[in-house]
Design a protein around this motif. Structure first.
Motif, short mmCIF file in Angstrom:
data_model
loop_
_atom_site.label_atom_id
_atom_site.label_comp_id
_atom_site.label_asym_id
_atom_site.label_seq_id
_atom_site.Cartn_x
_atom_site.Cartn_y
_atom_site.Cartn_z
N ALA A 29 0.96 -1.25 -0.04
CA ALA A 29 0.04 -0.11 0.10
C ALA A 29 0.84 1.31 0.01
N ASP A 30 1.79 1.23 0.76
CA ASP A 30 2.82 2.67 0.92
C ASP A 30 3.71 2.57 -0.20
N LEU A 31 4.17 1.49 -0.84
CA LEU A 31 5.19 1.76 -1.73
C LEU A 31 4.38 2.04 -3.04
N ALA A 32 2.91 1.57 -3.38
CA ALA A 32 2.28 2.01 -4.53
C ALA A 32 1.97 3.87 -4.31
N ARG A 33 1.72 3.86 -3.03
CA ARG A 33 1.45 5.51 -3.06
C ARG A 33 2.66 6.33 -3.15
N LEU A 34 3.70 5.71 -3.02
CA LEU A 34 4.94 6.41 -3.25
C LEU A 34 5.48 6.77 -4.77
#
Lengths: 478, 473
Positions: B264-269
């Motif tokens: 989730a966080d990687l995709a947002r970054l």
């Protein structure tokens, strides 16, 4: 006697290669978590800054537009006339209500990706503007975020358990326990020494994790209450670590083999961190179901229709209550804007009990969670960490209350002006009610966190006491 | 020979207290989760059915008014529940339940159920999907971590192999034995689920959703095969049972708890989405000045006026045989539609790109692939949410076309305000939504399915190889 044990244990731990590996891994996870948290806080701050910039620009443009109309340079239709208090209060002059992140917000994303942290307050119903949800892929909301709080709640216990699942059983299995105890030393002293060494390590981690978080996120510790919040965060992390450590001590003292300890501890971790929260959540929803928003929308439509059908009666009743508005400047009957305000207020009155039902059920759910959070240290710690970082439900409630009060003030400013058909001049724009976010009192945070903290400490003490009792019956050999 | 090994494994497992306890707990949780899901789905379906009728009734009985007022009054589109959402609620609690279809605006879906919950929700909900994706793999790990390493440590592996047993047969036999024991857990739950669907109030639900049921079942089977293969391979290769257990637990945690969040966080970054403020603001600016920012509302109004005058071959608006107000409103809608399409397609493209990050990480964590497939076949993934959102938006546009068309055609025929009644409102057809079929889901989930199949194949091959080459003592 304790000092040599501590020294020896420390030497053993230091020599353990896996420990170094775990420490390195943990450092990477912490860095990733804090980076994500800080990126999210930056995102929020940017959104709030742009909103503030938009508001300033819009109000300045409004002043110019009013001056233009006054000077006859433009002639807008009535509904878009910048001089009209109705247009100003409804859209042109509205202000953003916003809740800035706390200095420690980067450490726990909490509920901040789910609840709106800024919205434009207007004279219209709260239901029309307070649903300013942030854009987010719903799968990310479903998964949850990888922040420092996640590392602390889920992974930090595993590090502790990995460090301590065989602290006594391994010595028994390799036969060194009997040899050591042939010296004039009690098992309890030895166990205490082992526990203390590891606990110091865990406490060190407990301080290091939040401290690294603050350093990496560049949190401003000079901000009001930041130091206090950091101390509380550290206290919760240390107490949470102590609990897991106490559980490991208890399982070790029960006297089973190292693999059996590992399985038992993994099972307890699963029980406390995954299953109990899911069951408490399911129970809260089953026992105190929140009414359906679908039905709320229907009720809202019905109330709106009802109010529209009775608008002349409503208007008459309103003017009876407010005789000062009856005779307006030109003596004409109330216009479109007046009718709009009166029907909106009637709709809101009708909706009040419906909305209260939601709050009541949600409060009941929260009360149930608060009661049963002592079943799982993970729930205790989560509530406390969110609360301290200012991303928990309480600060959102606080924001809602401030926004409600501001909404009221906003209406009290504009509605009489609409009714009296006043015409706004450029200086009036500066007199519109202004939004300020008043931070929740630290004492409230402290008192809520204290309950969770006390819960964690009591659970840890119970487990340690259990371990001490069980050690009396520990079979050193065979 | 293989069947003898499988029978022995199966017997040993069913007599093992660990397995009995684990299976009792997981079965109870699975049944409770499915029951809760079933009850929830029926509640929601009832509410939506009622709301759907209500909103239609509201629309028809809104009384005499101008068609544009009616368009402003609008209707609500309520997100329907999908037949298999009781197994996997997917993103349903995290997207809104309803969208207001009104003039001029494409509104987002509002009121996320998760907002009406406590923060404990963030630990994850007890659903069928949670049990199948998170807990069952743990049972597999606990059952199999010692499959080879235990025999090796006890010395029975050497004895077994001295009988002339082929090593891969031993692996296959053990896998089948564990699979049989797991079947005890999964088959009753699956049967109960299919039976419940067959008995459900919707006629033909079972037949209509057969493809989805099949797709979901196959996805989970592949997932379990992957876990079984990984566990057996690790058990064969690990130096000791203890090491096998620790390795597998680490894999389980990374797969089930760390990977979804990390993704989730990687995709947002990698693919950041705009803030709600930025999105709305850019859309507002484009409404005024066009997508490229090179036009003004005045220019558009003048161009429309000219075009309409030319079309009807008159020189003044007063001479038009039609009502210019209706034409202007419809032109405004069409201008707005191009802007909504532009911005929402941008946003949804960003979301799809974020999903490619999730899929890439599925190469390391099979749960990401099975989660996507499970939500897809349950009808509760984001792709199907947008499928519904698009259908609702299409319906909104149709209402606008009908209302503005009527206004343009008849608005001039009366003196004073032009009012319409139920005769016009009922010309708007009722909103119906047909969920896409399993083939459609499959076409959107192909890469996840390929990945998951690859996981299962690779894990099985690894188990085979590890069993064939493992140390005997």
């Amino acid at each position: 006697m304790l000092a040599p044990i501590l020294r020896n244990e420390w030497r053993l731990l230091r020599a353990d290669r896996t420990l170094h590996l775990v420490a390195a891994l943990l450092a990477i996870l912490v860095a990733y978590g804090v980076y994500n948290g800080s990126a999210w806080v930056r995102f929020q701050s940017n959104a709030l800054d742009s909103a503030a910039g938009e508001e300033a620009g819009r109000l300045a443009a409004m002043k110019t537009a009013i001056a233009d109309v006054e000077a006859g340079r433009s002639n807008p239709p009535a509904f878009a006339d910048p001089r009209s208090p109705s247009a100003a209060g409804r859209s042109l002059g509205t202000r953003w209500a916003s809740m800035p992140p706390t200095p420690l917000a980067a450490l726990a994303i909490g509920q901040s990706d789910l609840y709106p942290y800024y919205f434009r307050v207007s004279t219209q119903s709260r239901l029309s503007f307070a649903q300013n949800d942030e854009i987010e892929h719903p799968v990310h909301l479903l998964s949850g975020r990888f922040d420092l709080a996640f590392v602390v709640l889920f992974l930090y216990p595993l590090v502790i358990l990995g460090l301590s699942y065989n602290m006594i059983s391994a010595e028994k299995e390799s036969g060194t326990l009997a040899v050591t105890l042939s010296q004039p030393i009690a098992l309890r002293t030895l166990a205490f020494g082992k526990i203390l060494t590891r606990f110091l390590l865990v406490a060190l981690l407990g301080v290091a994790l939040p401290a690294a978080g603050v350093l990496l996120s560049g949190a401003d510790l000079s901000a009001e209450g930041a130091g206090m919040r950091l101390l509380l965060w550290i206290a919760v992390v240390v107490a949470y670590g102590a609990f897991w450590f106490a559980v490991a001590a208890l399982v070790n003292a029960a006297g089973a083999s190292s693999p059996a300890n590992a399985i038992a501890l993994a099972g307890l971790w699963l029980l406390f961190v995954v299953l109990t929260p899911a069951i408490v959540n399911g129970g809260a929803k089953l026992l105190h179901p929140v009414p359906s928003r679908v039905e709320m929308i229907q009720a809202m439509r019905d109330a709106g229709r009802q109010a529209a059908a009775q608008r002349s009666e409503l208007l008459a009743a309103y003017l009876e209550d407010h005789p000062e508005f009856t005779v307006s400047r030109d003596g004409a009957m109330a216009d479109f804007a007046t009718i709009g305000i009166v029907t909106a207020q009637a709709t809101e009155r009708a909706m009040q009990p419906v909305l209260e039902r939601f709050e009541k059920q949600l409060d009941a759910q929260q009360a149930l969670v608060d009661r049963y959070r002592f079943l799982s240290p993970a729930i205790l710690a989560q509530a406390a960490l969110n609360d301290i970082a200012g991303t928990g439900v309480h600060r959102y409630r606080h924001f809602q209350q401030l926004a409600d009060a501001f909404h009221e003030r906003w209406r009290q400013y504009f509605i009489p002006r609409v009714m009296k058909r006043e015409v706004l001049a450029p200086p009036d724009v500066d007199q519109f009610p202004a939004w300020t976010f008043e931070e929740e009192s630290l004492a409230a945070v402290l008192s809520r966190t204290a309950a969770s903290l006390a819960g964690l400490i009591v659970l840890s003490v119970l487990c340690f006491a259990g371990a001490a009792v069980a050690l009396n019956r520990y079979r050193v050999a065979g | 020979m293989i069947s003898i090994i499988a029978r022995k494994e199966f017997l040993e497992m069913t007599r093992d207290g660990r397995f009995r306890w684990a299976s009792v707990i997981v079965s109870v949780l699975l049944l409770a989760a499915l029951l809760l899901g079933w009850q929830h789905q029926n509640d929601v379906r009832r509410q939506h059915e009622q709301a759907r009728r209500h909103t239609r009734q509201d629309w028809l009985t809104q009384g005499r008014k101008n068609p544009h007022s009616a368009a402003h009054y609008g209707v609500y589109a309520f997100k329907p529940t999908m037949p298999l959402s009781w197994v996997d609620r997917g993103v349903d609690p995290w997207v809104g339940v309803a969208s207001w279809l009104e003039a001029h605006h494409q509104n987002d879906f509002q009121y996320r159920q998760a907002q009406d919950s406590t923060a404990v929700q963030r630990f994850g909900e007890l659903t069928g999907a949670t049990v199948l994706q998170l807990l069952l793999p743990l049972v597999i790990v606990l059952l199999t971590f010692g499959a080879f390493s235990d025999e090796r440590e006890r010395g029975t592996l050497r004895q077994l192999l001295s009988l002339g047993l082929r090593r891969p047969d031993l692996a296959l036999g053990k896998a089948l034995g564990v699979a049989g024991a797991l079947g005890f857990l999964i088959v009753p739950a699956t049967l109960a689920g299919v039976l419940a669907l067959a008995l459900s109030e919707q006629n033909g639900a079972l037949l209509a959703d057969g493809g989805r049921i099949l797709g979901m079942t196959s996805s989970y089977l592949l997932y379990f095969v992957a876990f079984l293969g990984v566990s057996l391979a690790v058990s064969a290769k690990a130096p000791s049972s203890r090491a096998a257990l620790l390795t597998l637990l680490a894999f389980w945690i990374v797969n089930g708890l760390v990977a979804p969040r990390a993704a989730a966080d990687l995709a947002r970054l990698v693919y950041p989405a705009p803030s709600a403020f930025e999105f709305a603001n850019k859309m507002d600016a484009a409404m005024k000045h066009g997508i490229h920012g090179d036009e003004t509302p005045e220019q558009r109004a003048a161009a429309l006026r000219e075009e309409v005058l030319r079309r009807y071959n008159v020189s003044r608006l007063e001479d038009l045989p039609v009502d210019f107000g209706g034409i202007r409103l419809q032109a405004g809608e069409e201008h707005a539609n191009t802007i909504f399409d532009h911005f929402y397609s941008d946003l949804w493209t960003t979301f799809r790109r974020q999903e490619t990050v999730h899929r890439t990480l599925a190469a390391f964590a099979p749960v990401l692939a099975v989660r996507s497939l499970s939500m897809g076949f349950a009808g509760t993934d984001f792709t199907q949410h947008t499928h519904f959102a698009k259908a609702a938006e299409e319906y909104r546009r149709e209402i606008q076309r009908l209302m503005n068309g009527d206004l343009a055609e008849h608005g001039k025929t009366v003196q004073g305000p032009y009012l319409q009644d139920e005769a016009l409102w009922s010309k708007v057809p009722e909103f119906t939504y047909e969920a896409p079929d399993a083939g459609w889901v499959l076409s959107h989930q192909a890469s996840s399915l390929v990945l998951l199949a690859a996981w299962a194949a690779a894990a099985a091959a690894a188990a085979w190889r590890a069993a064939a080459t493992q140390r005997v003592d």
